[in-house]
Design a protein around this motif. Sequence first.
Motif, PDB file in Angstrom:
ATOM      1  N   ALA A 220       0.830  -1.196   0.000  1.00 65.14           N
ATOM      2  CA  ALA A 220       0.000   0.000   0.000  1.00 65.14           C
ATOM      3  C   ALA A 220       0.872   1.257   0.000  1.00 65.14           C
ATOM      4  O   ALA A 220       0.556   2.238  -0.685  1.00 65.14           O
ATOM      5  CB  ALA A 220      -0.940  -0.009   1.200  1.00 65.14           C
ATOM      6  N   LEU A 221       1.970   1.237   0.738  1.00 61.41           N
ATOM      7  CA  LEU A 221       2.864   2.400   0.773  1.00 61.41           C
ATOM      8  C   LEU A 221       3.589   2.588  -0.558  1.00 61.41           C
ATOM      9  O   LEU A 221       3.846   3.723  -0.973  1.00 61.41           O
ATOM     10  CB  LEU A 221       3.852   2.278   1.927  1.00 61.41           C
ATOM     11  CG  LEU A 221       3.224   2.420   3.309  1.00 61.41           C
ATOM     12  CD1 LEU A 221       4.229   2.064   4.390  1.00 61.41           C
ATOM     13  CD2 LEU A 221       2.656   3.812   3.524  1.00 61.41           C
ATOM     14  N   THR A 222       3.899   1.508  -1.234  1.00 54.28           N
ATOM     15  CA  THR A 222       4.485   1.611  -2.576  1.00 54.28           C
ATOM     16  C   THR A 222       3.496   2.280  -3.520  1.00 54.28           C
ATOM     17  O   THR A 222       3.870   3.137  -4.328  1.00 54.28           O
ATOM     18  CB  THR A 222       4.875   0.218  -3.104  1.00 54.28           C
ATOM     19  OG1 THR A 222       5.855  -0.336  -2.223  1.00 54.28           O
ATOM     20  CG2 THR A 222       5.439   0.289  -4.511  1.00 54.28           C
TER      21      THR A 222
ATOM     22  N   ARG B 164       1.385   7.125  -6.510  1.00 50.31           N
ATOM     23  CA  ARG B 164       0.366   8.166  -6.702  1.00 50.31           C
ATOM     24  C   ARG B 164       0.943   9.556  -6.463  1.00 50.31           C
ATOM     25  O   ARG B 164       0.662  10.498  -7.217  1.00 50.31           O
ATOM     26  CB  ARG B 164      -0.828   7.934  -5.779  1.00 50.31           C
ATOM     27  CG  ARG B 164      -1.745   6.824  -6.247  1.00 50.31           C
ATOM     28  CD  ARG B 164      -3.055   6.798  -5.488  1.00 50.31           C
ATOM     29  NE  ARG B 164      -2.896   6.536  -4.075  1.00 50.31           N
ATOM     30  CZ  ARG B 164      -2.801   5.317  -3.530  1.00 50.31           C
ATOM     31  NH1 ARG B 164      -2.842   4.245  -4.310  1.00 50.31           N
ATOM     32  NH2 ARG B 164      -2.674   5.175  -2.229  1.00 50.31           N
ATOM     33  N   LEU B 165       1.761   9.696  -5.428  1.00 44.21           N
ATOM     34  CA  LEU B 165       2.352  11.001  -5.140  1.00 44.21           C
ATOM     35  C   LEU B 165       3.357  11.406  -6.226  1.00 44.21           C
ATOM     36  O   LEU B 165       3.461  12.585  -6.564  1.00 44.21           O
ATOM     37  CB  LEU B 165       3.011  10.992  -3.764  1.00 44.21           C
ATOM     38  CG  LEU B 165       2.033  10.922  -2.588  1.00 44.21           C
ATOM     39  CD1 LEU B 165       2.795  10.750  -1.275  1.00 44.21           C
ATOM     40  CD2 LEU B 165       1.139  12.148  -2.531  1.00 44.21           C
TER      41      LEU B 165
ATOM     42  N   VAL C  70       7.421   9.944   2.509  1.00 41.99           N
ATOM     43  CA  VAL C  70       6.506   8.861   2.884  1.00 41.99           C
ATOM     44  C   VAL C  70       7.104   8.039   4.029  1.00 41.99           C
ATOM     45  O   VAL C  70       6.405   7.702   4.992  1.00 41.99           O
ATOM     46  CB  VAL C  70       6.165   7.971   1.660  1.00 41.99           C
ATOM     47  CG1 VAL C  70       5.458   6.693   2.076  1.00 41.99           C
ATOM     48  CG2 VAL C  70       5.306   8.755   0.673  1.00 41.99           C
ATOM     49  N   ALA C  71       8.387   7.747   3.958  1.00 43.67           N
ATOM     50  CA  ALA C  71       9.037   6.979   5.031  1.00 43.67           C
ATOM     51  C   ALA C  71       8.989   7.736   6.358  1.00 43.67           C
ATOM     52  O   ALA C  71       8.717   7.138   7.413  1.00 43.67           O
ATOM     53  CB  ALA C  71      10.485   6.669   4.650  1.00 43.67           C
ATOM     54  N   HIS C  72       9.221   9.047   6.306  1.00 45.96           N
ATOM     55  CA  HIS C  72       9.161   9.847   7.530  1.00 45.96           C
ATOM     56  C   HIS C  72       7.751   9.839   8.120  1.00 45.96           C
ATOM     57  O   HIS C  72       7.570   9.601   9.322  1.00 45.96           O
ATOM     58  CB  HIS C  72       9.603  11.285   7.268  1.00 45.96           C
ATOM     59  CG  HIS C  72       9.350  12.183   8.425  1.00 45.96           C
ATOM     60  ND1 HIS C  72      10.127  12.154   9.565  1.00 45.96           N
ATOM     61  CD2 HIS C  72       8.378  13.098   8.652  1.00 45.96           C
ATOM     62  CE1 HIS C  72       9.648  13.031  10.429  1.00 45.96           C
ATOM     63  NE2 HIS C  72       8.589  13.611   9.895  1.00 45.96           N
ATOM     64  N   GLU C  73       6.769  10.106   7.282  1.00 46.26           N
ATOM     65  CA  GLU C  73       5.384  10.135   7.764  1.00 46.26           C
ATOM     66  C   GLU C  73       4.975   8.765   8.302  1.00 46.26           C
ATOM     67  O   GLU C  73       4.297   8.664   9.316  1.00 46.26           O
ATOM     68  CB  GLU C  73       4.426  10.598   6.668  1.00 46.26           C
ATOM     69  CG  GLU C  73       4.632  12.036   6.224  1.00 46.26           C
ATOM     70  CD  GLU C  73       4.401  13.056   7.325  1.00 46.26           C
ATOM     71  OE1 GLU C  73       3.673  12.775   8.300  1.00 46.26           O
ATOM     72  OE2 GLU C  73       4.957  14.171   7.206  1.00 46.26           O
TER      73      GLU C  73
ATOM     74  N   TYR D  80      -5.538   1.772   8.472  1.00 44.81           N
ATOM     75  CA  TYR D  80      -5.689   3.111   7.910  1.00 44.81           C
ATOM     76  C   TYR D  80      -4.368   3.857   7.780  1.00 44.81           C
ATOM     77  O   TYR D  80      -4.347   4.988   7.300  1.00 44.81           O
ATOM     78  CB  TYR D  80      -6.669   3.934   8.754  1.00 44.81           C
ATOM     79  CG  TYR D  80      -8.031   3.292   8.808  1.00 44.81           C
ATOM     80  CD1 TYR D  80      -8.862   3.300   7.706  1.00 44.81           C
ATOM     81  CD2 TYR D  80      -8.459   2.626   9.951  1.00 44.81           C
ATOM     82  CE1 TYR D  80     -10.105   2.685   7.731  1.00 44.81           C
ATOM     83  CE2 TYR D  80      -9.696   2.010   9.992  1.00 44.81           C
ATOM     84  CZ  TYR D  80     -10.516   2.041   8.880  1.00 44.81           C
ATOM     85  OH  TYR D  80     -11.732   1.435   8.913  1.00 44.81           O
ATOM     86  N   ILE D  81      -3.280   3.250   8.178  1.00 48.72           N
ATOM     87  CA  ILE D  81      -1.995   3.946   8.174  1.00 48.72           C
ATOM     88  C   ILE D  81      -1.601   4.418   6.775  1.00 48.72           C
ATOM     89  O   ILE D  81      -1.214   5.571   6.622  1.00 48.72           O
ATOM     90  CB  ILE D  81      -0.904   3.066   8.826  1.00 48.72           C
ATOM     91  CG1 ILE D  81      -1.324   2.848  10.254  1.00 48.72           C
ATOM     92  CG2 ILE D  81       0.473   3.643   8.616  1.00 48.72           C
ATOM     93  CD1 ILE D  81      -0.378   2.979  11.342  1.00 48.72           C
TER      94      ILE D  81
END
Length: 79
Positions: free
Chosen positions: A10-12, A17-18, A34-37, A49-50
Amino acid sequence: MMLKKTETQALTDVVDRLAAHFPGQPRSVIEDVVAHEHSLFDEGRVRDYIPILVERAAKLRLARQHLLVPGTVGVVTAQ
């Protein structure tokens, strides 16, 4: 039946998208944001929901960074 995506997958997708939304930003910068957030949610127990929360926060951070770049004019829109 649809298989549930892993958080990593999901993070990939969030990074993809970003990267499409901010084509002027290097992918490495987007990955770092993204890694920081995502790291801010390390202690979260409910993980479903992360990725959504990470995407929203990263999008806002990238939009702010874009507005702070000298010589650029941008409009921030929530989507």
